[in-house]
Design an enzyme around this catalytic site. Structure first.
Site, PDB file in Angstrom:
ATOM      1  N   GLY A  45       0.830  -1.196   0.000  1.00 46.97           N
ATOM      2  CA  GLY A  45       0.000   0.000   0.000  1.00 46.97           C
ATOM      3  C   GLY A  45       0.864   1.245   0.000  1.00 46.97           C
ATOM      4  O   GLY A  45       2.024   1.206   0.418  1.00 46.97           O
ATOM      5  N   GLN A  50       3.312   9.982   0.757  1.00 49.94           N
ATOM      6  CA  GLN A  50       4.591   9.293   0.954  1.00 49.94           C
ATOM      7  C   GLN A  50       5.574   9.542  -0.188  1.00 49.94           C
ATOM      8  O   GLN A  50       6.768   9.283  -0.040  1.00 49.94           O
ATOM      9  CB  GLN A  50       4.366   7.781   1.118  1.00 49.94           C
ATOM     10  CG  GLN A  50       3.656   7.417   2.419  1.00 49.94           C
ATOM     11  CD  GLN A  50       3.439   5.919   2.522  1.00 49.94           C
ATOM     12  OE1 GLN A  50       2.456   5.399   2.027  1.00 49.94           O
ATOM     13  NE2 GLN A  50       4.363   5.210   3.146  1.00 49.94           N
ATOM     14  N   CYS A  99       5.481  -0.239   7.054  1.00 46.33           N
ATOM     15  CA  CYS A  99       5.218   0.953   6.256  1.00 46.33           C
ATOM     16  C   CYS A  99       6.465   1.302   5.458  1.00 46.33           C
ATOM     17  O   CYS A  99       7.573   1.271   6.000  1.00 46.33           O
ATOM     18  CB  CYS A  99       4.860   2.111   7.194  1.00 46.33           C
ATOM     19  SG  CYS A  99       4.506   3.659   6.340  1.00 46.33           S
ATOM     20  N   LEU A 100       6.302   1.629   4.179  1.00 49.06           N
ATOM     21  CA  LEU A 100       7.456   1.957   3.337  1.00 49.06           C
ATOM     22  C   LEU A 100       8.165   3.222   3.823  1.00 49.06           C
ATOM     23  O   LEU A 100       9.323   3.445   3.489  1.00 49.06           O
ATOM     24  CB  LEU A 100       7.021   2.116   1.878  1.00 49.06           C
ATOM     25  CG  LEU A 100       6.563   0.820   1.189  1.00 49.06           C
ATOM     26  CD1 LEU A 100       6.095   1.108  -0.231  1.00 49.06           C
ATOM     27  CD2 LEU A 100       7.669  -0.223   1.176  1.00 49.06           C
ATOM     28  N   HIS A 141      -4.717   1.923   7.536  1.00 49.67           N
ATOM     29  CA  HIS A 141      -3.315   2.364   7.592  1.00 49.67           C
ATOM     30  C   HIS A 141      -3.073   3.496   6.587  1.00 49.67           C
ATOM     31  O   HIS A 141      -2.508   4.543   6.936  1.00 49.67           O
ATOM     32  CB  HIS A 141      -2.395   1.169   7.293  1.00 49.67           C
ATOM     33  CG  HIS A 141      -0.934   1.506   7.232  1.00 49.67           C
ATOM     34  ND1 HIS A 141      -0.010   1.037   8.138  1.00 49.67           N
ATOM     35  CD2 HIS A 141      -0.235   2.283   6.359  1.00 49.67           C
ATOM     36  CE1 HIS A 141       1.184   1.524   7.823  1.00 49.67           C
ATOM     37  NE2 HIS A 141       1.088   2.270   6.739  1.00 49.67           N
ATOM     38  N   GLU A 142      -3.525   3.298   5.352  1.00 51.94           N
ATOM     39  CA  GLU A 142      -3.291   4.311   4.310  1.00 51.94           C
ATOM     40  C   GLU A 142      -4.118   5.575   4.567  1.00 51.94           C
ATOM     41  O   GLU A 142      -3.648   6.688   4.315  1.00 51.94           O
ATOM     42  CB  GLU A 142      -3.594   3.745   2.922  1.00 51.94           C
ATOM     43  CG  GLU A 142      -2.754   2.523   2.513  1.00 51.94           C
ATOM     44  CD  GLU A 142      -1.257   2.720   2.674  1.00 51.94           C
ATOM     45  OE1 GLU A 142      -0.773   3.861   2.587  1.00 51.94           O
ATOM     46  OE2 GLU A 142      -0.568   1.711   2.910  1.00 51.94           O
ATOM     47  N   HIS A 145      -2.418   8.015   6.754  1.00 52.48           N
ATOM     48  CA  HIS A 145      -1.418   8.855   6.073  1.00 52.48           C
ATOM     49  C   HIS A 145      -2.053  10.149   5.557  1.00 52.48           C
ATOM     50  O   HIS A 145      -1.418  11.212   5.564  1.00 52.48           O
ATOM     51  CB  HIS A 145      -0.795   8.109   4.881  1.00 52.48           C
ATOM     52  CG  HIS A 145       0.304   7.154   5.254  1.00 52.48           C
ATOM     53  ND1 HIS A 145       1.464   7.564   5.877  1.00 52.48           N
ATOM     54  CD2 HIS A 145       0.429   5.819   5.078  1.00 52.48           C
ATOM     55  CE1 HIS A 145       2.255   6.509   6.072  1.00 52.48           C
ATOM     56  NE2 HIS A 145       1.644   5.440   5.599  1.00 52.48           N
TER      57      HIS A 145
HETATM   58 ZN   LIG Z   1       2.376   3.528   5.625  1.00 50.33          ZN
END
Ligand SMILES: [Zn+2]
Length: 174
Positions: A45, A50, A99-100, A141-142, A145
């Site tokens: 995701g 990000q 998370c990236l 989660h997304e 962000h």
């Molecule tokens: Zn993330």
């Protein structure tokens, strides 16, 4: 084109993303770039913020069972959500998230086990999705962000302290 992912604690991750108003070519390019970036980093995701684009855009692609050498995250399986709004939620579940923007860190996070979300696709068509499995967790989660929040902010005080201490000591070659 693959873009650079912003790494915690970069302040740009704290920006509250703005609504998309035009479902045009530049949105499609953004979505395509996000897919390439996510897949290149083996993520499931990604939110636009990000890659330093503070718009309410997120993508999720849950890997499928695939033969070796085959792409287990085909582009057509990508869930593209624009201006998502959660309209229903319930239950609670713990899941180990990563998370990236916080590479190499995996922590158990509490989320709603069920979520229903209204959103727009890349063509501006209204859509609804409901899920009570992994996808529900990934969406939450997304969506965090988009509010400028990263998953480790949901950790307990003690765990957060431990994370911050270890994060400062991490090798910087990431
Ligand atoms: Zn993330």
């Amino acid at each position: 084109m693959e873009q650079k992912i912003i790494i915690y604690p970069d302040k740009r991750l704290k920006i509250v993303s703005k609504e998309v108003e035009a479902f045009d070519e530049s949105l499609h390019t953004l979505l395509d770039d996000m897919y390439e970036t996510m897949v290149a980093k083996n993520g499931v995701g990604l939110a636009a913020v990000q890659i330093a684009v503070p718009l309410r855009v997120l993508i999720i692609n849950v890997p499928i069972e695939a033969e070796e050498q085959e792409n287990d995250q085909p582009k057509e399986n990508t869930l593209e959500m624009i201006n998502p709004i959660m309209t229903d939620k319930n239950g609670s579940t713990l899941y180990q998230e990563g998370c990236l923007s916080v590479p190499g860190v995996y922590e158990d996070i509490e989320r709603f086990s069920y979520a229903k979300v209204n959103y727009f696709d890349r063509h501006g068509r209204a859509q609804t999705i409901e899920n009570d499995a992994f996808l529900a967790i990934a969406i939450q989660h997304e969506m965090d962000h988009l509010e400028g929040k990263v998953f480790i902010e949901k950790l307990s005080y003690i765990k957060r302290k431990k994370f911050e201490k270890e994060w400062k000591k991490r090798p910087r070659a990431l």
